[in-house]
Design a protein around this motif. Structure first.
Motif, mmCIF file in Angstrom:
data_model
loop_
_atom_site.group_PDB
_atom_site.id
_atom_site.type_symbol
_atom_site.label_atom_id
_atom_site.label_comp_id
_atom_site.label_asym_id
_atom_site.label_seq_id
_atom_site.Cartn_x
_atom_site.Cartn_y
_atom_site.Cartn_z
ATOM 1 N N UNK A 148 3.124 8.952 -9.740
ATOM 2 C CA UNK A 148 2.517 9.456 -10.979
ATOM 3 C C UNK A 148 3.367 10.561 -11.604
ATOM 4 N N UNK A 149 3.891 11.436 -10.752
ATOM 5 C CA UNK A 149 4.726 12.538 -11.241
ATOM 6 C C UNK A 149 6.015 12.004 -11.859
ATOM 7 N N UNK A 150 6.623 11.030 -11.196
ATOM 8 C CA UNK A 150 7.857 10.439 -11.714
ATOM 9 C C UNK A 150 7.596 9.675 -13.009
ATOM 10 N N UNK A 180 0.829 -1.205 0.000
ATOM 11 C CA UNK A 180 0.000 0.000 0.000
ATOM 12 C C UNK A 180 0.868 1.261 0.000
ATOM 13 N N UNK A 181 0.544 2.173 -0.915
ATOM 14 C CA UNK A 181 1.246 3.450 -0.977
ATOM 15 C C UNK A 181 0.388 4.537 -0.348
ATOM 16 N N UNK A 182 1.039 5.476 0.301
ATOM 17 C CA UNK A 182 0.301 6.609 0.861
ATOM 18 C C UNK A 182 -0.157 7.508 -0.287
ATOM 19 N N UNK A 183 -1.034 8.437 0.010
ATOM 20 C CA UNK A 183 -1.522 9.375 -1.012
ATOM 21 C C UNK A 183 -0.369 10.162 -1.614
ATOM 22 N N UNK A 184 0.547 10.613 -0.758
ATOM 23 C CA UNK A 184 1.713 11.368 -1.237
ATOM 24 C C UNK A 184 2.600 10.502 -2.124
ATOM 25 N N UNK A 185 2.759 9.239 -1.751
ATOM 26 C CA UNK A 185 3.590 8.334 -2.544
ATOM 27 C C UNK A 185 2.960 8.046 -3.903
#
Length: 222
Positions: free
Chosen positions: A82-84, A72-77
């Motif tokens: 997505x940005x990367x 599970x990834x956090x919202x920030x992660x």
């Protein structure tokens, strides 16, 4: 009948979303622009850029593997992943789809109408197209020209890959130029201060030397 209606509905939506590629000759492209000034940019190059690229690639691979393994990834992660992915998973242009400049971009010059440099740019892009380069490589755009109107609004961005000899305004709009166009563009960018790769190497000059050598050999055979 109901199934057909659903299929027709989704097909229509798909076709509306699907974009087709546009190809414009460089002379037609430059003639179509009514601009007041030009900014030139250099991006995706330099030691600092390469170091940062290596760093974010590691970060991207870590987040990507975690997601693939079902962790599970956090919202920030998720946002960071997505940005990367936008930076590493697609061909990069000076402006992204949100109109933001590439994080590695550096403004090199500003030229306004009346400057002889503007006339030189127009002359280069007006070069007659006799032979379009067809290299089997993906473009990596590192040089760009941004065209602005009198109000300071961007009307077009020309991304240039001098290595693979490609030009495009965005992912779906490619600008076609002659081999000589890229030869002149490379000389031009070097002259105005862009740190162009292999500044001593010009494909067109090399091709001319090969042709000359072959002609001499053929003449001797005769």
């Amino acid at each position: 009948m109901l199934l057909f209606s659903y299929l027709q509905h989704y097909l229509t939506r798909f076709l509306k979303k699907k974009r087709t590629y546009i190809y414009t000759d460089a002379p037609d492209y430059i003639e179509s622009l009514d601009f007041d000034y030009i900014e030139t940019y250099s991006f995706q190059r330099g030691e600092e850029y390469e170091q940062n690229l290596a760093h974010i690639r590691k970060e991207y691979e870590i987040l990507k593997r975690r997601k693939e393994k079902g962790k599970r990834l956090t919202t920030d992660e998720k946002e960071r992943l997505n940005k990367l992915h936008e930076l590493l998973g697609y061909t990069q242009y000076l402006l992204n789809k949100r109109g933001q400049f590439h994080p590695s971009s550096k403004k090199i010059n500003v030229f306004t109408n009346g400057d002889p440099i503007i006339d030189k740019i127009k002359q280069i892009l007006r070069t007659e197209i006799r032979e379009t380069p067809k290299w089997l490589c993906a473009p990596e755009y590192r040089d760009s020209m941004v065209f602005y109107d009198k109000s300071g609004k961007i009307i077009s961005v020309l991304n240039v890959c001098l290595s693979c000899e490609y030009m495009a305004t965005d992912m779906f709009h490619q600008i076609k130029g002659d081999r000589k166009t890229y030869y002149l563009l490379k000389k031009f960018f070097i002259e105005i201060g862009h740190e162009v790769e292999d500044p001593e190497h010009f494909v067109l000059e090399e091709m001319e030397r090969v042709k000359e050598s072959m002609n001499k050999k053929n003449t001797k055979r005769l």
